[in-house]
Design an enzyme around this catalytic site. Structure first.
Site, PDB file in Angstrom:
ATOM      1  N   ASP A  94     -10.000   7.733  19.818  1.00  0.00           N
ATOM      2  CA  ASP A  94     -10.662   6.463  19.526  1.00  0.00           C
ATOM      3  C   ASP A  94     -12.170   6.598  19.744  1.00  0.00           C
ATOM      4  OD1 ASP A  94     -11.714   3.725  20.123  1.00  0.00           O
ATOM      5  OD2 ASP A  94      -9.635   3.211  19.665  1.00  0.00           O
ATOM      6  N   HIS A 148      -7.852   6.800   0.375  1.00  0.00           N
ATOM      7  CA  HIS A 148      -8.656   5.608   0.682  1.00  0.00           C
ATOM      8  C   HIS A 148      -9.175   4.950  -0.600  1.00  0.00           C
ATOM      9  CE1 HIS A 148      -9.443   7.588   4.810  1.00  0.00           C
ATOM     10  NE2 HIS A 148      -8.578   6.601   4.988  1.00  0.00           N
ATOM     11  N   ARG A 188       0.863  -1.178   0.000  1.00  0.00           N
ATOM     12  CA  ARG A 188       0.000   0.000   0.000  1.00  0.00           C
ATOM     13  C   ARG A 188       0.903   1.233   0.000  1.00  0.00           C
ATOM     14  NH1 ARG A 188      -4.554   1.545   4.454  1.00  0.00           N
ATOM     15  NH2 ARG A 188      -5.388   3.288   3.297  1.00  0.00           N
ATOM     16  N   GLY A 218     -12.956   5.497   9.588  1.00  0.00           N
ATOM     17  CA  GLY A 218     -12.031   4.777  10.463  1.00  0.00           C
ATOM     18  C   GLY A 218     -11.214   5.793  11.227  1.00  0.00           C
ATOM     19  N   GLU A 227      -8.989  -3.635   1.938  1.00  0.00           N
ATOM     20  CA  GLU A 227      -7.956  -3.029   1.091  1.00  0.00           C
ATOM     21  C   GLU A 227      -6.853  -4.032   0.749  1.00  0.00           C
ATOM     22  OE1 GLU A 227      -8.379  -0.443   4.302  1.00  0.00           O
ATOM     23  OE2 GLU A 227      -7.982   1.347   3.119  1.00  0.00           O
ATOM     24  N   ARG A 257      -6.543  14.059  12.947  1.00  0.00           N
ATOM     25  CA  ARG A 257      -6.428  15.103  11.899  1.00  0.00           C
ATOM     26  C   ARG A 257      -7.729  15.915  11.856  1.00  0.00           C
ATOM     27  NH1 ARG A 257      -5.099  10.964   7.242  1.00  0.00           N
ATOM     28  NH2 ARG A 257      -5.021   9.367   8.848  1.00  0.00           N
ATOM     29  N   GLY A 280     -17.628   2.876  10.644  1.00  0.00           N
ATOM     30  CA  GLY A 280     -18.767   2.629   9.743  1.00  0.00           C
ATOM     31  C   GLY A 280     -19.279   1.201   9.819  1.00  0.00           C
TER      32      GLY A 280
HETATM   33  P1  ADP Z   1      -7.579   2.600  10.466  1.00  0.00           P
HETATM   34  O1  ADP Z   1      -7.569   1.394   9.574  1.00  0.00           O
HETATM   35  O2  ADP Z   1      -7.714   3.927   9.749  1.00  0.00           O
HETATM   36  O3  ADP Z   1      -6.532   2.601  11.543  1.00  0.00           O
HETATM   37  P2  ADP Z   1     -10.080   1.510  11.411  1.00  0.00           P
HETATM   38  O4  ADP Z   1     -10.826   1.380  10.139  1.00  0.00           O
HETATM   39  O5  ADP Z   1      -9.565   0.261  12.051  1.00  0.00           O
HETATM   40  O6  ADP Z   1      -8.929   2.574  11.294  1.00  0.00           O
HETATM   41  O7  ADP Z   1     -11.033   2.264  12.450  1.00  0.00           O
HETATM   42  C1  ADP Z   1     -10.604   2.592  13.733  1.00  0.00           C
HETATM   43  C2  ADP Z   1     -11.721   3.361  14.401  1.00  0.00           C
HETATM   44  O8  ADP Z   1     -12.890   2.518  14.459  1.00  0.00           O
HETATM   45  C3  ADP Z   1     -11.409   3.771  15.840  1.00  0.00           C
HETATM   46  O9  ADP Z   1     -11.845   5.093  16.083  1.00  0.00           O
HETATM   47  C4  ADP Z   1     -12.259   2.803  16.644  1.00  0.00           C
HETATM   48  O10 ADP Z   1     -12.648   3.341  17.874  1.00  0.00           O
HETATM   49  C5  ADP Z   1     -13.448   2.650  15.743  1.00  0.00           C
HETATM   50  N1  ADP Z   1     -14.244   1.469  16.113  1.00  0.00           N
HETATM   51  C6  ADP Z   1     -13.924   0.170  15.982  1.00  0.00           C
HETATM   52  N2  ADP Z   1     -14.914  -0.610  16.513  1.00  0.00           N
HETATM   53  C7  ADP Z   1     -15.867   0.249  16.975  1.00  0.00           C
HETATM   54  C8  ADP Z   1     -17.129   0.091  17.625  1.00  0.00           C
HETATM   55  N3  ADP Z   1     -17.615  -1.113  17.911  1.00  0.00           N
HETATM   56  N4  ADP Z   1     -17.821   1.207  17.954  1.00  0.00           N
HETATM   57  C9  ADP Z   1     -17.342   2.427  17.673  1.00  0.00           C
HETATM   58  N5  ADP Z   1     -16.169   2.648  17.059  1.00  0.00           N
HETATM   59  C10 ADP Z   1     -15.438   1.572  16.708  1.00  0.00           C
END
Ligand code: ADP
Length: 403
Positions: free
Chosen positions: A282, A180, A92, A209, A377, A240, A329
């Site tokens: 988070d 993305h 990536r 995310g 991805e 960000r 999401g």
């Molecule tokens: P990246 O790949 O950009 O690091 P992710 O797609 O893994 O990020 O998303 C991470 C985010 O998803 C974090 O903010 C985490 O708190 C949120 N997240 C994961 N599971 C849950 C959940 N069950 N409820 C709310 N937020 C969640």
């Protein structure tokens, strides 16, 4: 059986996955692993296709000082303990600039050109490229494919890609790229099977995310994105800010006397949900917090996501479906519901029970169907890598888009 190694390298972790190529030529995920704590407390963790832990170990900090060292340790583990020798590696790479509009087989010349884009993605690009360089030096005959987060957006209409700045700067590459792209490409690739009735329609996809953006897909192609020149623009993210008046940057530089590198660190690491809430970057922690800052950060995130849905709908002059993907999401029924509640005017509403179950289709009686589709991805990278290998008899052409 042939295998492909997929690498997603960041500043403090290297995520990797191994895909076996089945008899039909499709990649099947075998191993998911991660070396994290680079430079602090290095740790290797990997699971197999059933989700069982197959490696969990720590390393002395001095043995894993950087991303290349982390990948070398993961590579040794793959070769010596799994006895797997990948036929190719897919990486990536966050920024492909104006020139790279598709995955590309890398050689030292390509890496040099991609290094010129480091200033456009300072906290991602160098870490994406370091393992490519070290693997090129160690295994010059091993095919490596760079898959870009910008490539899927390279066919936007010109009005979507330009800033209102003098043409000369646009020609230099100061344009909106969108990121993305591998996630959106994956979603576009599975829509014909998961939601055939809307796959060729106008779809807003929300990749929510730690990094967050939204994309307008029309006929399966990206026509607009909330992210721009760098991955700072658009929606608020974990750390960000998303869309920000450039006057704020001028204020930080002049009135606050911050240096450019301090501003850079501030914008990439201290803003977004973290800066706004003063609690966490988070989303799970924010949802569980009773602090007023956490509540406001969530309100802001929901508000900006809903605004962006309107913006992308305007770009397509309508909407036929909405898709949620990525960590928030895919997993947070509460955030999906909050965003949907602001989009009733677009014919969006959710079925509470289906939403709570994270069903594929979560819409209620509104005219616009809403889906939850987990992104992948890495599978997209494995597919691109395989397809480039199958075509290596032909020269790989870098398409340059006319400005
Ligand atoms: P990246 O790949 O950009 O690091 P992710 O797609 O893994 O990020 O998303 C991470 C985010 O998803 C974090 O903010 C985490 O708190 C949120 N997240 C994961 N599971 C849950 C959940 N069950 N409820 C709310 N937020 C969640």
């Amino acid at each position: 059986m042939d295998t492909i190694l997929v690498v997603n390298a960041g500043s403090s972790s290297v995520k990797f996955q191994i895909f076996a190529v089945d008899s039909d030529g499709n990649p099947r995920r075998q191993i998911k692993g991660q070396m994290d704590g680079i430079g602090s407390r290095p740790r290797l963790r990997a699971t197999n296709a059933k989700g069982e832990v197959v490696a969990e170990r720590v390393y002395p900090t001095e043995n894993v000082r950087d991303v290349s060292a982390a990948l070398a340790i993961a590579g040794d583990w793959v070769r010596d303990e799994l006895r797997v020798a990948p036929i190719a590696v897919g990486h990536r790479v966050v920024h492909g600039g104006p020139a790279y509009d598709r995955p590309t087989l890398v050689d030292p010349g390509v890496v040099n050109r991609l290094e010129e884009l480091i200033s456009l993605a300072p906290l991602h690009q160098p870490y994406n490229l370091a393992p490519i360089r070290s693997l090129l030096a160690k295994f010059p005959d091993l095919p490596q494919v760079a898959c870009f987060d910008t490539a899927f957006h390279r066919n936007h209409p010109k009005v979507a890609d330009y800033f209102a700045i003098p043409q000369q700067l646009s020609d230099e590459g100061v344009r909106r790229y969108g990121f993305h792209g591998l996630s959106y490409e994956y979603i576009a690739s599975v829509l014909p099977e998961r939601a055939p009735e809307i796959a060729m329609g106008r779809v807003v996809v929300a990749h929510l995310g730690s990094g967050a953006s939204m994309c307008a897909l029309s006929g399966g192609r990206s026509v607009e994105s909330t992210m721009g020149f760098t991955a700072l623009d658009g929606l608020p993210m974990g750390t960000r800010p998303g869309q920000l008046d450039p006057g704020v940057v001028l204020y930080l530089l002049t009135t606050k006397g911050m240096s450019p590198s301090e501003v850079q660190n501030f914008l990439y690491k201290d803003c977004g949900l973290k800066g706004l809430s003063g609690v966490s970057n988070d989303m799970r922690e924010l949802l569980n917090s009773s602090e007023p800052g956490a509540k406001f950060a969530i309100d802001y995130f929901v508000y900006r996501a809903a605004l962006s849905a309107g913006l992308l709908t305007a770009a397509m002059e309508g909407i036929d479906a909405f898709v949620f993907t990525a960590g928030i999401g895919e997993n947070s029924s509460a955030i999906r519901m909050r965003i949907a509640e602001k989009l009733g005017w677009l014919g969006i509403d959710l079925d509470s029970a289906e939403n709570a179950k994270h069903a594929v289709k979560i819409s209620g009686s509104g005219r616009t169907p809403v889906y939850v589709i987990p992104t992948d991805e890495e599978l997209m990278i494995a597919k691109h890598t395989l397809s480039i290998l199958q075509n290596t008899s032909q020269p790989v052409v870098v398409q340059t888009r006319a400005s």
